[in-house]
Design a protein around this motif. Structure first.
Motif, mmCIF file in Angstrom:
data_model
loop_
_atom_site.group_PDB
_atom_site.id
_atom_site.type_symbol
_atom_site.label_atom_id
_atom_site.label_comp_id
_atom_site.label_asym_id
_atom_site.label_seq_id
_atom_site.Cartn_x
_atom_site.Cartn_y
_atom_site.Cartn_z
ATOM 1 N N GLY A 1 1.037 -1.002 -0.041
ATOM 2 C CA GLY A 1 0.298 -0.223 -0.429
ATOM 3 C C GLY A 1 0.994 0.649 -0.071
ATOM 4 N N GLY A 2 0.277 2.425 1.344
ATOM 5 C CA GLY A 2 1.203 3.584 0.685
ATOM 6 C C GLY A 2 2.407 3.400 1.995
ATOM 7 N N ALA A 3 2.625 1.926 2.928
ATOM 8 C CA ALA A 3 3.280 2.085 3.510
ATOM 9 C C ALA A 3 5.086 2.993 3.678
ATOM 10 N N MET A 4 5.485 2.387 2.183
ATOM 11 C CA MET A 4 6.577 3.172 2.055
ATOM 12 C C MET A 4 7.307 4.824 2.407
ATOM 13 N N ASP A 5 5.975 4.772 1.623
ATOM 14 C CA ASP A 5 5.695 6.483 1.413
ATOM 15 C C ASP A 5 5.614 7.091 2.778
ATOM 16 N N LEU A 6 4.559 6.483 3.327
ATOM 17 C CA LEU A 6 4.706 7.293 4.740
ATOM 18 C C LEU A 6 5.802 6.909 5.816
ATOM 19 N N ALA A 7 6.411 5.853 5.712
ATOM 20 C CA ALA A 7 7.067 5.374 6.646
ATOM 21 C C ALA A 7 8.660 6.679 6.059
ATOM 22 N N ILE A 8 8.642 6.930 4.812
ATOM 23 C CA ILE A 8 10.265 7.220 4.472
ATOM 24 C C ILE A 8 9.635 9.109 4.767
ATOM 25 N N GLY A 9 8.307 9.185 4.052
ATOM 26 C CA GLY A 9 8.109 10.680 4.089
ATOM 27 C C GLY A 9 6.942 11.691 4.862
ATOM 28 N N ALA A 10 6.642 11.185 5.879
ATOM 29 C CA ALA A 10 6.799 11.752 7.773
ATOM 30 C C ALA A 10 7.786 11.970 7.944
ATOM 31 N N LYS A 11 7.398 13.106 8.507
ATOM 32 C CA LYS A 11 8.374 14.313 9.372
ATOM 33 C C LYS A 11 9.100 12.834 10.874
ATOM 34 N N GLN A 12 7.773 12.292 11.593
ATOM 35 C CA GLN A 12 7.986 11.142 12.631
ATOM 36 C C GLN A 12 7.387 9.593 12.127
ATOM 37 N N THR A 13 7.772 8.627 12.143
ATOM 38 C CA THR A 13 6.544 7.861 11.888
ATOM 39 C C THR A 13 7.108 6.721 13.689
ATOM 40 N N TRP A 14 5.778 6.609 13.853
ATOM 41 C CA TRP A 14 5.572 5.865 15.576
ATOM 42 C C TRP A 14 4.895 4.473 14.779
ATOM 43 N N VAL A 15 4.895 3.391 15.603
ATOM 44 C CA VAL A 15 4.617 2.340 15.421
ATOM 45 C C VAL A 15 3.866 1.655 16.061
ATOM 46 N N MET A 16 2.529 0.936 16.309
ATOM 47 C CA MET A 16 1.840 0.651 17.253
ATOM 48 C C MET A 16 1.312 -0.847 17.593
ATOM 49 N N LEU A 17 1.674 -1.618 18.335
ATOM 50 C CA LEU A 17 1.774 -3.219 17.766
ATOM 51 C C LEU A 17 1.514 -3.964 19.749
ATOM 52 N N ASP A 18 1.616 -4.790 19.041
ATOM 53 C CA ASP A 18 1.529 -6.194 20.563
ATOM 54 C C ASP A 18 2.897 -6.229 20.608
ATOM 55 N N LEU A 19 4.189 -6.451 21.470
ATOM 56 C CA LEU A 19 4.774 -6.748 22.214
ATOM 57 C C LEU A 19 5.138 -7.770 21.212
ATOM 58 N N MET A 20 4.514 -9.240 21.549
ATOM 59 C CA MET A 20 5.026 -10.470 21.348
ATOM 60 C C MET A 20 3.432 -11.091 20.386
ATOM 61 N N THR A 21 4.392 -11.844 19.483
ATOM 62 C CA THR A 21 3.302 -12.550 18.513
ATOM 63 C C THR A 21 2.985 -13.830 19.790
ATOM 64 N N ARG A 22 1.607 -14.645 19.229
ATOM 65 C CA ARG A 22 0.595 -15.803 19.863
ATOM 66 C C ARG A 22 1.644 -16.338 19.851
ATOM 67 N N GLN A 23 2.930 -16.397 19.424
ATOM 68 C CA GLN A 23 3.877 -18.154 19.494
ATOM 69 C C GLN A 23 5.024 -17.085 20.689
ATOM 70 N N GLY A 24 4.633 -16.076 21.035
ATOM 71 C CA GLY A 24 5.751 -15.758 21.621
ATOM 72 C C GLY A 24 6.687 -15.579 22.138
ATOM 73 N N GLN A 25 7.418 -14.640 20.325
ATOM 74 C CA GLN A 25 8.388 -14.497 19.854
ATOM 75 C C GLN A 25 8.119 -12.671 19.635
ATOM 76 N N CYS A 26 9.011 -12.227 20.292
ATOM 77 C CA CYS A 26 9.600 -10.569 20.346
ATOM 78 C C CYS A 26 9.202 -10.086 18.817
ATOM 79 N N LYS A 27 8.173 -9.122 18.944
ATOM 80 C CA LYS A 27 8.325 -8.082 17.717
ATOM 81 C C LYS A 27 9.028 -7.351 17.445
#
Length: 214
Positions: free
Chosen positions: A132-158
């Motif tokens: 989608g537009g994720a590449m454009d946003l990630a590089i084009g915005a002055k700040q890129t913030w990420v929002m996520l659950d820290l761990m996967t369902r398998q218990g691995q850290c993202k």
């Protein structure tokens, strides 16, 4: 038995919204980030942009008040605030690529401690690419913030030392908001901003598996 409770998705959205300053132009990515629109402080004038061509989005409409001709990039019904506008998606991408957005909030499969972002593919055979537009946003915005659950369902850290999934952008993420903690990331690695009550620093470091400065 753990002595801490992860933030709910709504609590996480509230935490992100708390950091968005008055007057900011912000893009909220598909998925969890869209929840932030419903929690922006009433005393701040935040202008929300959607990559499909909307400027001045408001919170999600009440049930029964949806206009399905007015949707965000995730095809969810949205409201339009007074003074808002909608326009061709080419103009929207010009905003994104031209550095006109102060902040974008994106979901992620992985984020490295130095801010590399992987959020469009897990690389699995037969998977449908959805950059989608994720590449454009990630590089084009002055700040890129990420929002996520820290761990996967398998218990691995993202949050990882080095992303193993296809990259969206390199060294583009400045802050990570998760259900357990908030981090700043830079060329020096992770710095803790805050964490949920009851989660001690040593346990957080164990979960992430990386050094975390305080």
């Amino acid at each position: 038995m753990s002595g801490y409770r992860p933030r709910t998705k709504l609590e996480l959205a509230q935490r992100v919204a708390m950091d968005i300053p008055d007057g900011a132009y912000v893009n909220l990515g598909i998925g969890m980030p869209t929840l932030v629109a419903n929690h922006l402080p009433a005393d701040r004038d935040v202008i929300l942009q959607s990559e499909n061509g909307i400027l001045g989005m408001g919170p999600a409409p009440s049930e029964g008040d949806e206009d399905f001709d007015l949707i965000n990039a995730g095809k969810q019904p949205v409201s339009l605030l007074p003074g808002g506008a909608y326009f061709h998606h080419a103009d929207s991408f010009a905003m994104m690529r031209g550095g006109h957005l102060d902040i974008c909030v994106l979901g992620a499969f992985q984020v490295s401690a130095t801010g590399d972002l992987a959020n469009w593919s897990t690389g699995e055979p037969g998977g449908i690419p959805a950059v989608g537009g994720a590449m454009d946003l990630a590089i084009g915005a002055k700040q890129t913030w990420v929002m996520l659950d820290l761990m996967t369902r398998q218990g691995q850290c993202k949050v990882v030392d080095c992303c193993t999934y296809p990259l969206t952008g390199i060294a583009c993420v400045s802050r990570i908001y998760s259900d357990l903690a908030t981090f700043d990331c830079s060329s020096h690695g992770l710095t803790l901003v805050d964490k949920v009550d009851g989660l001690d620093h040593a346990e957080l470091v164990r979960l992430v598996g990386l050094p975390i400065r305080r």
